[in-house]
Design a protein around this motif. Structure first.
Motif, PDB file in Angstrom:
ATOM      1  N   THR A 166       0.806  -1.219   0.000  1.00  0.00           N
ATOM      2  CA  THR A 166       0.000   0.000   0.000  1.00  0.00           C
ATOM      3  C   THR A 166       0.843   1.275   0.000  1.00  0.00           C
ATOM      4  O   THR A 166       0.292   2.385  -0.038  1.00  0.00           O
ATOM      5  N   GLY A 167       2.156   1.109   0.075  1.00  0.00           N
ATOM      6  CA  GLY A 167       3.031   2.283   0.105  1.00  0.00           C
ATOM      7  C   GLY A 167       3.213   2.859   1.491  1.00  0.00           C
ATOM      8  O   GLY A 167       3.922   3.848   1.678  1.00  0.00           O
ATOM      9  N   LEU A 168       2.555   2.255   2.481  1.00  0.00           N
ATOM     10  CA  LEU A 168       2.646   2.773   3.845  1.00  0.00           C
ATOM     11  C   LEU A 168       4.062   2.646   4.401  1.00  0.00           C
ATOM     12  O   LEU A 168       4.532   3.528   5.129  1.00  0.00           O
ATOM     13  N   SER A 169       4.741   1.544   4.061  1.00  0.00           N
ATOM     14  CA  SER A 169       6.104   1.335   4.569  1.00  0.00           C
ATOM     15  C   SER A 169       7.027   2.471   4.150  1.00  0.00           C
ATOM     16  O   SER A 169       7.842   2.953   4.945  1.00  0.00           O
ATOM     17  N   ARG A 170       6.905   2.892   2.911  1.00  0.00           N
ATOM     18  CA  ARG A 170       7.763   3.989   2.437  1.00  0.00           C
ATOM     19  C   ARG A 170       7.484   5.273   3.231  1.00  0.00           C
ATOM     20  O   ARG A 170       8.402   6.018   3.570  1.00  0.00           O
ATOM     21  N   MET A 171       6.214   5.520   3.519  1.00  0.00           N
ATOM     22  CA  MET A 171       5.858   6.708   4.296  1.00  0.00           C
ATOM     23  C   MET A 171       6.416   6.611   5.712  1.00  0.00           C
ATOM     24  O   MET A 171       6.929   7.599   6.262  1.00  0.00           O
ATOM     25  N   LEU A 172       6.336   5.408   6.310  1.00  0.00           N
ATOM     26  CA  LEU A 172       6.863   5.206   7.662  1.00  0.00           C
ATOM     27  C   LEU A 172       8.379   5.379   7.693  1.00  0.00           C
ATOM     28  O   LEU A 172       8.940   5.905   8.666  1.00  0.00           O
ATOM     29  N   ILE A 173       9.055   4.928   6.637  1.00  0.00           N
ATOM     30  CA  ILE A 173      10.509   5.098   6.548  1.00  0.00           C
ATOM     31  C   ILE A 173      10.866   6.575   6.448  1.00  0.00           C
ATOM     32  O   ILE A 173      11.793   7.057   7.115  1.00  0.00           O
ATOM     33  N   ILE A 174      10.124   7.300   5.620  1.00  0.00           N
ATOM     34  CA  ILE A 174      10.365   8.740   5.461  1.00  0.00           C
ATOM     35  C   ILE A 174      10.164   9.471   6.782  1.00  0.00           C
ATOM     36  O   ILE A 174      10.925  10.383   7.135  1.00  0.00           O
ATOM     37  N   LEU A 175       9.160   9.036   7.551  1.00  0.00           N
ATOM     38  CA  LEU A 175       8.857   9.676   8.831  1.00  0.00           C
ATOM     39  C   LEU A 175       9.768   9.201   9.958  1.00  0.00           C
ATOM     40  O   LEU A 175       9.698   9.725  11.076  1.00  0.00           O
ATOM     41  N   GLY A 176      10.603   8.194   9.672  1.00  0.00           N
ATOM     42  CA  GLY A 176      11.519   7.681  10.688  1.00  0.00           C
ATOM     43  C   GLY A 176      10.901   6.675  11.628  1.00  0.00           C
ATOM     44  O   GLY A 176      11.498   6.304  12.640  1.00  0.00           O
ATOM     45  N   ALA A 177       9.686   6.204  11.312  1.00  0.00           N
ATOM     46  CA  ALA A 177       9.006   5.233  12.167  1.00  0.00           C
ATOM     47  C   ALA A 177       9.413   3.794  11.855  1.00  0.00           C
ATOM     48  O   ALA A 177       9.089   2.885  12.619  1.00  0.00           O
ATOM     49  N   MET A 178      10.079   3.568  10.747  1.00  0.00           N
ATOM     50  CA  MET A 178      10.568   2.238  10.368  1.00  0.00           C
ATOM     51  C   MET A 178      12.016   2.371   9.915  1.00  0.00           C
ATOM     52  O   MET A 178      12.332   3.213   9.093  1.00  0.00           O
ATOM     53  N   GLU A 179      12.890   1.530  10.483  1.00  0.00           N
ATOM     54  CA  GLU A 179      14.311   1.630  10.177  1.00  0.00           C
ATOM     55  C   GLU A 179      14.864   0.278   9.738  1.00  0.00           C
ATOM     56  O   GLU A 179      14.375  -0.770  10.156  1.00  0.00           O
ATOM     57  N   PRO A 180      15.917   0.289   8.906  1.00  0.00           N
ATOM     58  CA  PRO A 180      16.555  -0.957   8.483  1.00  0.00           C
ATOM     59  C   PRO A 180      17.213  -1.666   9.670  1.00  0.00           C
ATOM     60  O   PRO A 180      17.587  -1.023  10.661  1.00  0.00           O
ATOM     61  N   ALA A 181      17.360  -2.981   9.555  1.00  0.00           N
ATOM     62  CA  ALA A 181      17.988  -3.751  10.635  1.00  0.00           C
ATOM     63  C   ALA A 181      19.474  -3.431  10.737  1.00  0.00           C
ATOM     64  O   ALA A 181      20.017  -3.253  11.826  1.00  0.00           O
ATOM     65  N   VAL A 182      20.146  -3.373   9.590  1.00  0.00           N
ATOM     66  CA  VAL A 182      21.593  -3.128   9.564  1.00  0.00           C
ATOM     67  C   VAL A 182      21.831  -1.643   9.338  1.00  0.00           C
ATOM     68  O   VAL A 182      21.568  -1.118   8.260  1.00  0.00           O
ATOM     69  N   ASN A 183      22.310  -0.970  10.362  1.00  0.00           N
ATOM     70  CA  ASN A 183      22.606   0.450  10.244  1.00  0.00           C
ATOM     71  C   ASN A 183      23.687   0.815  11.250  1.00  0.00           C
ATOM     72  O   ASN A 183      24.267  -0.052  11.885  1.00  0.00           O
ATOM     73  N   GLY A 184      23.958   2.096  11.381  1.00  0.00           N
ATOM     74  CA  GLY A 184      24.935   2.528  12.368  1.00  0.00           C
ATOM     75  C   GLY A 184      26.330   2.657  11.801  1.00  0.00           C
ATOM     76  O   GLY A 184      26.543   2.720  10.588  1.00  0.00           O
TER      77      GLY A 184
END
Length: 382
Positions: free
Chosen positions: A238-256
């Motif tokens: 539904t495209g919701l994941s992309r919106m959540l990523i943009i808003l910072g509510a969803m983050e990748p597992a590998v980061n830092g």
């Protein structure tokens, strides 16, 4: 001369006009109110339509562009026959080659820290299982693939895919095979079938093959974990994941620290990709069947004594699940290791759980480097 008589106004006339005016005024107000209410509904409908249509459309358009841009520069799309192509990423030089197989529903990016470190010592290869990452699944009518034998998204199918991938890519043998969770099931299946190709089998957080015989575990896996991945699939579609990523509510597992921007963007792309999420759902759904296949193959063909086995576990299987489930996994792990691999080298990582690949990679790297050094010393002495 006759006088003209003018009609005289009665006292009732103004009152009649006032009554008429009062009767017409409410009807106009009501019409105005109805018009205002209708326009509000229309505007709400337009807004909802925008929410429903635009995010999926924008997400789809972005996925088409990102799919080409984010393909790893060092990676290759390998034709493994039967109409299938798989993504393989190898770094470093030397022997023995280390093959890394990811946990359930995860792409090869999960091995970023491990691969980068080991690549300074030898050649290290990761790959995306069919449907995950950049290994696109072919349509059912486009192949006569082994899903007809093993079933879609099961260990038997994955091992066959991996075998054909390594053959097509010309990977040197024998190699070190490392798998986590579902990757560990695949590694066990592969090593029992193709034992001459494997020098060392490393199992990280292996799931015991009889774990799904426990009702409490089945309730957790299919009642809680699987629905969470199905929700993630819907969110991506539904495209919701992309919106959540943009808003910072969803983050990748590998980061830092140390993680490149390319890897971060690639994970965001996969979080927003419904095809990847769909395959992740299927791997979780068929995991009980994968475990049954491994149980059958290990009984049919025991592991060769030439293959050295190591098992890496943490304090918990998963810190985010109830403690009684963690204890259940630990108990069953101990039982299956004693029965299947009694001479295995067991490494315990304090404070770790199933996320140790990217949360505590240094302990895994240290053990794998030791195995590589041992094999390289053995080869030099021959």
């Amino acid at each position: 001369m006759r006088r003209r008589i003018e009609p005289q106004a009665t006292g009732n006339e103004p009152a009649n006009k006032k009554d008429a005016a009062d009767k017409t005024t409410p009807s106009k107000a009501e019409a105005k109110g109805r018009l205002s209410y209708t326009s509000v509904l229309i505007n709400i409908g337009k807004f909802l339509l925008l929410i429903i249509v635009i995010p999926p459309f924008l997400n789809y358009a972005s996925l088409q562009r990102e799919g080409q841009m984010l393909l790893p520069k060092d990676g290759q799309i390998v034709d493994i026959s039967l109409g299938q192509k798989m993504h393989l990423l190898c770094k470093g030089q030397g022997k023995p080659v280390v093959i890394l197989d990811a946990p359930t529903g995860m792409s090869s990016d999960i091995w970023f820290h491990v691969q980068e470190s080991l690549a300074t010592l030898t050649k290290v290869c990761t790959y995306d299982r069919m449907g995950l990452g950049f290994s696109k699944r072919v349509m059912q009518n486009e192949t006569t693939g082994t899903e007809r034998v093993w079933g879609m998204s099961t260990t038997g199918r994955m091992v066959d895919d991996l075998h054909r991938l390594l053959q097509a890519a010309g990977i040197s043998k024998p190699f070190i095979l490392v798998g986590s969770e579902l990757g560990a099931l695949n590694g066990r299946f592969y090593s029992h079938i193709h034992d001459v190709q494997v020098t060392d089998l490393v199992l990280i957080d292996p799931l015991p093959e009889d774990i799904f015989e426990e009702e409490q575990w089945k309730e957790y896996w299919y009642g809680k974990l699987l629905p969470s991945f199905q929700t993630r699939q819907f969110s991506a579609a539904t495209g919701l994941s992309r919106m959540l990523i943009i808003l910072g509510a969803m983050e990748p597992a590998v980061n830092g620290e140390g993680v490149t921007e390319e890897v971060v963007q690639r994970q965001k792309y996969l979080l927003s990709n419904p095809a990847h999420q769909s395959s992740a759902v299927e791997e979780h759904y068929f995991l009980n069947e994968s475990a049954a296949q491994v149980r059958d193959i290990t009984k049919f063909k025991p592991l060769s004594s030439r293959v050295s086995v190591s098992v890496i576990t943490g304090d918990h299987f998963d810190k985010q699940i109830p403690e009684h489930l963690n204890q259940m996994v630990a108990k069953l792990q101990k039982k299956f290791l004693e029965e299947s691999y009694p001479s295995a080298n067991h490494i315990h990582i304090k404070g770790a759980d199933r996320r140790m690949i990217y949360k505590k990679p240094s302990a895994i790297i240290q053990h794998l480097r030791r195995i590589v050094n041992q094999q390289q010393a053995k080869e030099q002495s021959q």
